[in-house]
Design an enzyme around this catalytic site. Sequence first.
Site, PDB file in Angstrom:
ATOM      1  N   ARG A  54       0.845  -1.196   0.000  1.00  0.00           N
ATOM      2  CA  ARG A  54       0.000   0.000   0.000  1.00  0.00           C
ATOM      3  C   ARG A  54       0.879   1.245   0.000  1.00  0.00           C
ATOM      4  O   ARG A  54       1.483   1.590   1.005  1.00  0.00           O
ATOM      5  CB  ARG A  54      -0.925  -0.011   1.217  1.00  0.00           C
ATOM      6  CG  ARG A  54      -1.985  -1.089   1.149  1.00  0.00           C
ATOM      7  CD  ARG A  54      -2.863  -1.105   2.368  1.00  0.00           C
ATOM      8  NE  ARG A  54      -2.129  -1.522   3.572  1.00  0.00           N
ATOM      9  CZ  ARG A  54      -2.678  -1.702   4.764  1.00  0.00           C
ATOM     10  NH1 ARG A  54      -3.968  -1.475   4.934  1.00  0.00           N
ATOM     11  NH2 ARG A  54      -1.940  -2.099   5.778  1.00  0.00           N
ATOM     12  N   ASP A  56       1.944   5.253  -0.224  1.00  0.00           N
ATOM     13  CA  ASP A  56       1.456   6.489   0.379  1.00  0.00           C
ATOM     14  C   ASP A  56       0.986   7.478  -0.677  1.00  0.00           C
ATOM     15  O   ASP A  56       1.240   7.315  -1.876  1.00  0.00           O
ATOM     16  CB  ASP A  56       2.571   7.163   1.191  1.00  0.00           C
ATOM     17  CG  ASP A  56       2.996   6.367   2.401  1.00  0.00           C
ATOM     18  OD1 ASP A  56       2.169   5.590   2.915  1.00  0.00           O
ATOM     19  OD2 ASP A  56       4.148   6.520   2.832  1.00  0.00           O
ATOM     20  N   TYR A 114      12.126  -1.037  -4.082  1.00  0.00           N
ATOM     21  CA  TYR A 114      11.789   0.362  -4.335  1.00  0.00           C
ATOM     22  C   TYR A 114      12.988   1.081  -4.939  1.00  0.00           C
ATOM     23  O   TYR A 114      14.142   0.727  -4.681  1.00  0.00           O
ATOM     24  CB  TYR A 114      11.400   1.083  -3.042  1.00  0.00           C
ATOM     25  CG  TYR A 114      10.005   0.798  -2.540  1.00  0.00           C
ATOM     26  CD1 TYR A 114       8.943   1.648  -2.853  1.00  0.00           C
ATOM     27  CD2 TYR A 114       9.737  -0.314  -1.748  1.00  0.00           C
ATOM     28  CE1 TYR A 114       7.660   1.404  -2.379  1.00  0.00           C
ATOM     29  CE2 TYR A 114       8.454  -0.572  -1.281  1.00  0.00           C
ATOM     30  CZ  TYR A 114       7.425   0.287  -1.596  1.00  0.00           C
ATOM     31  OH  TYR A 114       6.157   0.039  -1.133  1.00  0.00           O
ATOM     32  N   ARG A 201      11.335   6.474   2.705  1.00  0.00           N
ATOM     33  CA  ARG A 201      11.428   7.939   2.712  1.00  0.00           C
ATOM     34  C   ARG A 201      12.246   8.444   3.902  1.00  0.00           C
ATOM     35  O   ARG A 201      12.960   9.452   3.790  1.00  0.00           O
ATOM     36  CB  ARG A 201      10.025   8.541   2.722  1.00  0.00           C
ATOM     37  CG  ARG A 201       9.264   8.324   1.410  1.00  0.00           C
ATOM     38  CD  ARG A 201       7.809   8.728   1.521  1.00  0.00           C
ATOM     39  NE  ARG A 201       7.673  10.126   1.917  1.00  0.00           N
ATOM     40  CZ  ARG A 201       6.523  10.684   2.292  1.00  0.00           C
ATOM     41  NH1 ARG A 201       5.411   9.941   2.338  1.00  0.00           N
ATOM     42  NH2 ARG A 201       6.464  11.951   2.624  1.00  0.00           N
TER      43      ARG A 201
END
Length: 264
Positions: A54, A56, A114, A201
Site C-alpha cells: 500500500r 502512500d 523500491y 522515505r
Amino acid sequence: MTETLHRLAIGIEYDGSGFRGWQTQKEARTLQAQVEKALSRVADEPIGVTCAGRTDAGVHATGQIIHFDTRAVRDPRAWLLGGNSHLSPELSFQWVRPMPDDFHARFSARWRRYRYIFLNRLTRPAILRRRVTWIHRPLDAALMAKAVPHLLGEHDFSSFRAKGCQARTPIRTVQEVSVHRRGDFIHLDIRANAFLHHMVRNIAGVLMAIGRGEYPPEWIAEVLTARDRSQAGITAPPDGLYLVQVGYEDRFDLNPPAVVPEYA
C-alpha cells in the site's frame, strides 16, 4: 458468468501524485477505488482487490501487483484493455494472469523493491515535477553509498518507522541496497522482505543529510541502533519514490522483471 470463483493477478503502473495513496478512503481520490471501479465494470459485478504494497499519497509504482476473485470469465485482452478504458490516465494495467487460490498479492510476497530518485541540480524540474525529489544543494553520492551497507541484514528499523505505522513488528530484513549517481540524478535502490510505513522515505531523509555533509556515513548506523524515530531527521518527499518490483515463490511463476525509471 460462472458461479465458480477464480483468482487473477494484475500488474499495475501508476503516477501517484494526484492521489491520496493506495487504500480506499472516504471522500478522497485513491488508487484502490479507481482500480476496483474499473474491474467491476469489466466483470459486471463488485470487485475488491488486494495489493502487494500500500503506497502512500504521492508515491508511484511501475511494479505494483494486485489479486482479486471473480465469477466473471473474460479473456486477458478484455481485462487489460477494458480495464484501462475505465481507468484515469494516471493508471494502467500491464498484464493479467490466472493464479491458484492460495496466491495472495501481499502475504505471498517474499520481497519488495523500491527506487528513490533525487534530482540534484540548481534548477527545479518542469517535466519531472512530482516524479523526482529535487535537491538544489550539492549531494555527495559517494558518501551516501558508503552509508547504505549499514542497513543490510535483519534489524529493528524503529528509527525509520512512521509514528502511525501499524506493523506488528519493526524487524525487517534488507536484502540489497545501493546508491548511484547518473548525471544530475541519484538513485537509491533497496530491496527488503517488507517495509515499514515511510521506511524508504525516512532512509532517504537520512541520506540527504549525509550527502550534504552534515553527518558522516556512519551516522546512519547510529540512527539505526537508536531505535528512535526522533533521531532520524526529516521524512523525504514522496515524489521520488517508486515501487518497482515484487518477488514471489518460484511455484507461482510470477516474477516479472523490474521496470525501473531511469530519468538519466
